[in-house]
Design an enzyme around this catalytic site. Structure first.
Site, PDB file in Angstrom:
ATOM      1  N   LYS A 112       0.842  -1.212   0.000  1.00  0.00           N
ATOM      2  CA  LYS A 112       0.000   0.000   0.000  1.00  0.00           C
ATOM      3  C   LYS A 112       0.872   1.254   0.000  1.00  0.00           C
ATOM      4  O   LYS A 112       0.535   2.240  -0.648  1.00  0.00           O
ATOM      5  CB  LYS A 112      -0.943   0.003   1.209  1.00  0.00           C
ATOM      6  CG  LYS A 112      -2.004  -1.085   1.133  1.00  0.00           C
ATOM      7  CD  LYS A 112      -3.401  -0.540   1.322  1.00  0.00           C
ATOM      8  CE  LYS A 112      -4.476  -1.527   0.893  1.00  0.00           C
ATOM      9  NZ  LYS A 112      -4.727  -2.559   1.883  1.00  0.00           N
ATOM     10  N   LYS A 192      -4.955 -10.731  -8.454  1.00  0.00           N
ATOM     11  CA  LYS A 192      -6.019 -11.285  -7.627  1.00  0.00           C
ATOM     12  C   LYS A 192      -7.353 -10.645  -8.032  1.00  0.00           C
ATOM     13  O   LYS A 192      -7.392  -9.452  -8.337  1.00  0.00           O
ATOM     14  CB  LYS A 192      -5.679 -10.917  -6.170  1.00  0.00           C
ATOM     15  CG  LYS A 192      -6.621 -11.437  -5.132  1.00  0.00           C
ATOM     16  CD  LYS A 192      -6.257 -10.892  -3.767  1.00  0.00           C
ATOM     17  CE  LYS A 192      -7.477 -10.277  -3.137  1.00  0.00           C
ATOM     18  NZ  LYS A 192      -7.328  -9.837  -1.766  1.00  0.00           N
ATOM     19  N   LYS A 195     -12.506  -5.960  -6.843  1.00  0.00           N
ATOM     20  CA  LYS A 195     -13.460  -4.993  -7.360  1.00  0.00           C
ATOM     21  C   LYS A 195     -12.740  -3.762  -7.903  1.00  0.00           C
ATOM     22  O   LYS A 195     -13.111  -3.228  -8.949  1.00  0.00           O
ATOM     23  CB  LYS A 195     -14.396  -4.608  -6.226  1.00  0.00           C
ATOM     24  CG  LYS A 195     -15.480  -3.661  -6.633  1.00  0.00           C
ATOM     25  CD  LYS A 195     -16.344  -3.314  -5.447  1.00  0.00           C
ATOM     26  CE  LYS A 195     -17.153  -2.090  -5.777  1.00  0.00           C
ATOM     27  NZ  LYS A 195     -18.570  -2.324  -5.820  1.00  0.00           N
TER      28      LYS A 195
END
Ligand code: TRP
Length: 324
Positions: A112, A192, A195
């Protein structure tokens, strides 16, 4: 007493088949054997969610999916994380026994930081401590998750060992439970399924939407012509077909390698099998969506039941840590 299961779902909106095959299927299966607690983790969503205006709806949609998938409020405790505020207190207490160095080396955190260096807040560093607090507040033994969560669980176990060593045996060391499909790759065949990447199929998608998405999926990139032999080992569509149609897979593998079946036909067959598999879930979802008061009541009742367990654990922890 049955062993306790705990798992958390991030409310990013409607769940997709990656969430379902990667972890959710186990939630349903474990209900009969374990004492299950399932949570929609809205506080975790705040570590990265930009548009908090969507959060309430996302929670509702995720809950509809979970209930439609077969989570049964008569068997399991199903609730929303922030509705049981004891989580915040345990989070603060566990943060005192977690070395910062452990958190800085967590792979999801490093990733991140790499992707969004301008959005690294204090809460994000603490993400795995919050997750550990979820698991420990309910003293869970088993945690059904996808493969990407394994480093978080390893950290949870380290925190447990440290806590138990300092303050006396209090928590069991939680064990991960993977499904037989713990990492579902998205339709782009690269990352992966998620959404945010748009490479997903929603559980609640219509059959037409599902077919359209599957037909756009990337297969074996080396197979340019219909007559080229395929390499099923690198093809994500093949992996998905293996999951949905295990009985056909030996024949399919041979047909693909010998170019007896083309990717278009193969994808159409995959779309059909996904639609068949999810038909009952989708029908239940439509029924549930017509009863919003019921769905809301599930959340209210779940939080009440969860809070009884949470208070007990928190009292014990506070007493062991010298606060009461
Ligand atoms: N971090 C998990 C995910 O992104 C969600 C989660 C939060 C969780 N708390 C948890 C999973 C506790 C298992 C147990 O999917």
């Amino acid at each position: 007493m049955n062993k306790r299961v705990f798992s958390g779902v991030r409310p990013t909106g409607r769940l997709h088949i990656g969430n379902y095959l990667g972890a959710g299927k186990n939630y349903v299966a474990m209900q009969n054997e374990y004492d299950c607690v399932y949570c929609i983790v809205d506080l975790h969503a705040l570590t990265t969610l930009e548009d908090t205006g969507k959060l309430q709806n996302n929670i509702y949609e995720a809950l509809l999916d979970l209930l439609a998938a077969g989570l049964d409020p008569q068997k399991s405790v199903i609730f929303v994380q922030s509705h049981v505020p004891e989580i915040n207190e345990l989070f603060a207490l566990l943060s005192m026994v977690t070395p910062l160095s452990w958190l800085l080396r967590v792979p999801t955190f490093k990733e991140k930081v790499r992707l969004h260096p301008q959005n690294v807040n204090y809460g994000l560093v603490g993400y795995p401590v919050l997750m550990t607090s979820d698991i420990l507040l309910y003293k869970a033994d088993v945690v059904p998750v996808g493969e990407d969560q394994l480093p978080h669980l390893e950290l949870a176990r380290e925190i447990v060992r440290r806590f138990n060593e300092h303050f006396g045996e209090t928590f069991p060391e939680p064990q991960a439970k993977l499904t037989n499909f713990p990492l579902v790759v998205g339709l782009d065949g690269k990352d992966k399924m998620s959404k945010s990447l748009g490479n997903h199929i929603e559980l609640a998608a219509t059959a037409e939407e599902t077919t359209k998405k599957v037909m756009s999926a990337v297969t074996d990139p080396a197979r340019k012509l219909r007559s080229d032999p395929g390499h099923p080992e690198v093809c994500n569509v093949f992996k998905l077909r293996k999951h949905f149609e295990p009985e056909l897979i030996t024949q399919l593998e041979a047909d693909c390698r010998e170019a007896k079946i083309g990717c278009v036909d193969c994808k159409r067959a995959l779309a059909d099998s996904i639609n068949r598999d999810l038909a009952a879930l989708r029908a239940r979802r439509v029924e549930l969506a017509a009863k919003p008061e019921y769905v809301h009541q599930v959340m209210v009742d779940g939080a009440k039941r969860a809070q009884i367990i949470a208070r007990q654990t928190l009292d014990e922890v506070k007493s062991k840590m010298g606060l009461i």
